[in-house]
Each structure stands twice: as C-alpha cells, then as structure tokens.
Design a protein around this motif. Structure first.
Motif, PDB file in Angstrom:
ATOM      1  N   ARG A  67       2.565  -2.615   0.260  1.00 26.86           N
ATOM      2  CA  ARG A  67       2.365  -3.745  -0.656  1.00 26.86           C
ATOM      3  C   ARG A  67       0.950  -4.290  -0.550  1.00 26.86           C
ATOM      4  O   ARG A  67       0.360  -4.688  -1.550  1.00 26.86           O
ATOM      5  CB  ARG A  67       3.368  -4.852  -0.372  1.00 26.86           C
ATOM      6  CG  ARG A  67       4.719  -4.540  -0.914  1.00 26.86           C
ATOM      7  CD  ARG A  67       5.626  -5.729  -0.770  1.00 26.86           C
ATOM      8  NE  ARG A  67       6.966  -5.364  -1.218  1.00 26.86           N
ATOM      9  CZ  ARG A  67       7.737  -6.154  -1.900  1.00 26.86           C
ATOM     10  NH1 ARG A  67       7.357  -7.352  -2.230  1.00 26.86           N
ATOM     11  NH2 ARG A  67       8.926  -5.748  -2.278  1.00 26.86           N
ATOM     12  N   GLN A  68       0.404  -4.323   0.665  1.00 29.73           N
ATOM     13  CA  GLN A  68      -0.968  -4.787   0.828  1.00 29.73           C
ATOM     14  C   GLN A  68      -1.951  -3.833   0.158  1.00 29.73           C
ATOM     15  O   GLN A  68      -2.932  -4.261  -0.442  1.00 29.73           O
ATOM     16  CB  GLN A  68      -1.318  -4.928   2.324  1.00 29.73           C
ATOM     17  CG  GLN A  68      -0.535  -5.991   3.039  1.00 29.73           C
ATOM     18  CD  GLN A  68      -0.775  -7.369   2.476  1.00 29.73           C
ATOM     19  OE1 GLN A  68      -1.899  -7.754   2.200  1.00 29.73           O
ATOM     20  NE2 GLN A  68       0.295  -8.117   2.284  1.00 29.73           N
ATOM     21  N   LYS A  69      -1.688  -2.543   0.272  1.00 29.18           N
ATOM     22  CA  LYS A  69      -2.550  -1.533  -0.340  1.00 29.18           C
ATOM     23  C   LYS A  69      -2.471  -1.612  -1.863  1.00 29.18           C
ATOM     24  O   LYS A  69      -3.465  -1.407  -2.553  1.00 29.18           O
ATOM     25  CB  LYS A  69      -2.109  -0.153   0.134  1.00 29.18           C
ATOM     26  CG  LYS A  69      -2.960   0.984  -0.356  1.00 29.18           C
ATOM     27  CD  LYS A  69      -2.600   2.307   0.300  1.00 29.18           C
ATOM     28  CE  LYS A  69      -1.121   2.558   0.273  1.00 29.18           C
ATOM     29  NZ  LYS A  69      -0.741   3.863   0.793  1.00 29.18           N
ATOM     30  N   ASP A  70      -1.292  -1.935  -2.377  1.00 32.52           N
ATOM     31  CA  ASP A  70      -1.069  -1.994  -3.821  1.00 32.52           C
ATOM     32  C   ASP A  70      -1.553  -3.304  -4.431  1.00 32.52           C
ATOM     33  O   ASP A  70      -1.601  -3.436  -5.632  1.00 32.52           O
ATOM     34  CB  ASP A  70       0.421  -1.797  -4.115  1.00 32.52           C
ATOM     35  CG  ASP A  70       0.670  -1.351  -5.526  1.00 32.52           C
ATOM     36  OD1 ASP A  70      -0.126  -0.550  -6.036  1.00 32.52           O
ATOM     37  OD2 ASP A  70       1.677  -1.813  -6.119  1.00 32.52           O
ATOM     38  N   LYS A  71      -1.912  -4.273  -3.593  1.00 28.34           N
ATOM     39  CA  LYS A  71      -2.314  -5.591  -4.063  1.00 28.34           C
ATOM     40  C   LYS A  71      -3.609  -5.545  -4.875  1.00 28.34           C
ATOM     41  O   LYS A  71      -3.792  -6.267  -5.832  1.00 28.34           O
ATOM     42  CB  LYS A  71      -2.501  -6.524  -2.866  1.00 28.34           C
ATOM     43  CG  LYS A  71      -2.082  -7.931  -3.100  1.00 28.34           C
ATOM     44  CD  LYS A  71      -2.361  -8.716  -1.843  1.00 28.34           C
ATOM     45  CE  LYS A  71      -1.149  -9.499  -1.446  1.00 28.34           C
ATOM     46  NZ  LYS A  71      -1.420 -10.393  -0.329  1.00 28.34           N
TER      47      LYS A  71
END
Length: 72
Positions: A67-71
C-alpha cells in the motif's frame, strides 16, 4: 500495481488467518484440558498458534508495504 480490490481481498484473507488461528488455539487448549493431554502436546499447539500469528503479522507487513508503494 495492485488495485483496491486486491488489497481488500488480501485484508480479508489476513483477517481469516488471524481469526482461524485464534479459534483453533482456543479449541486446542480446551480440548487439551478436557482430555488431559500432556504439556508437551499442548506446547506443540501453542507453537503452531504462534507460527500462525507470526505468519499473519508477516502478511500484514507485506500488505502495508504494498500500500505504501502504491501510494505514489
């Protein structure tokens, strides 16, 4: 890139792993007490539950990282 449905599905799987591990651990503890299992066998189920919870925590960490990478 993972979409929101994939994140939701993975979150549900993690929740099921945590709930299943908890219910299984409680059941094994109750059955072990009722059937007077040895402490060694009860400890085996405790270690299995600990492994399930650690695995779920690892899955939560992976989901958080994705999720952090996709943010961005």
């Amino acid at each position: 890139m993972a979409d929101q449905q994939d994140f939701n599905r993975r979150g549900r799987v993690i929740a099921l792993v945590i709930a299943g591990t908890g219910v299984g651990w409680i059941a094994a503890t109750a059955i072990g007490g009722a059937l007077d299992w040895s402490q060694r066998l009860r400890a085996l189920f405790d270690l299995a539950a600990l492994g399930g919870f650690v695995w779920a925590l690892w899955m939560v960490y992976g989901l958080w990282r994705d999720r952090q990478k996709d943010k961005d």
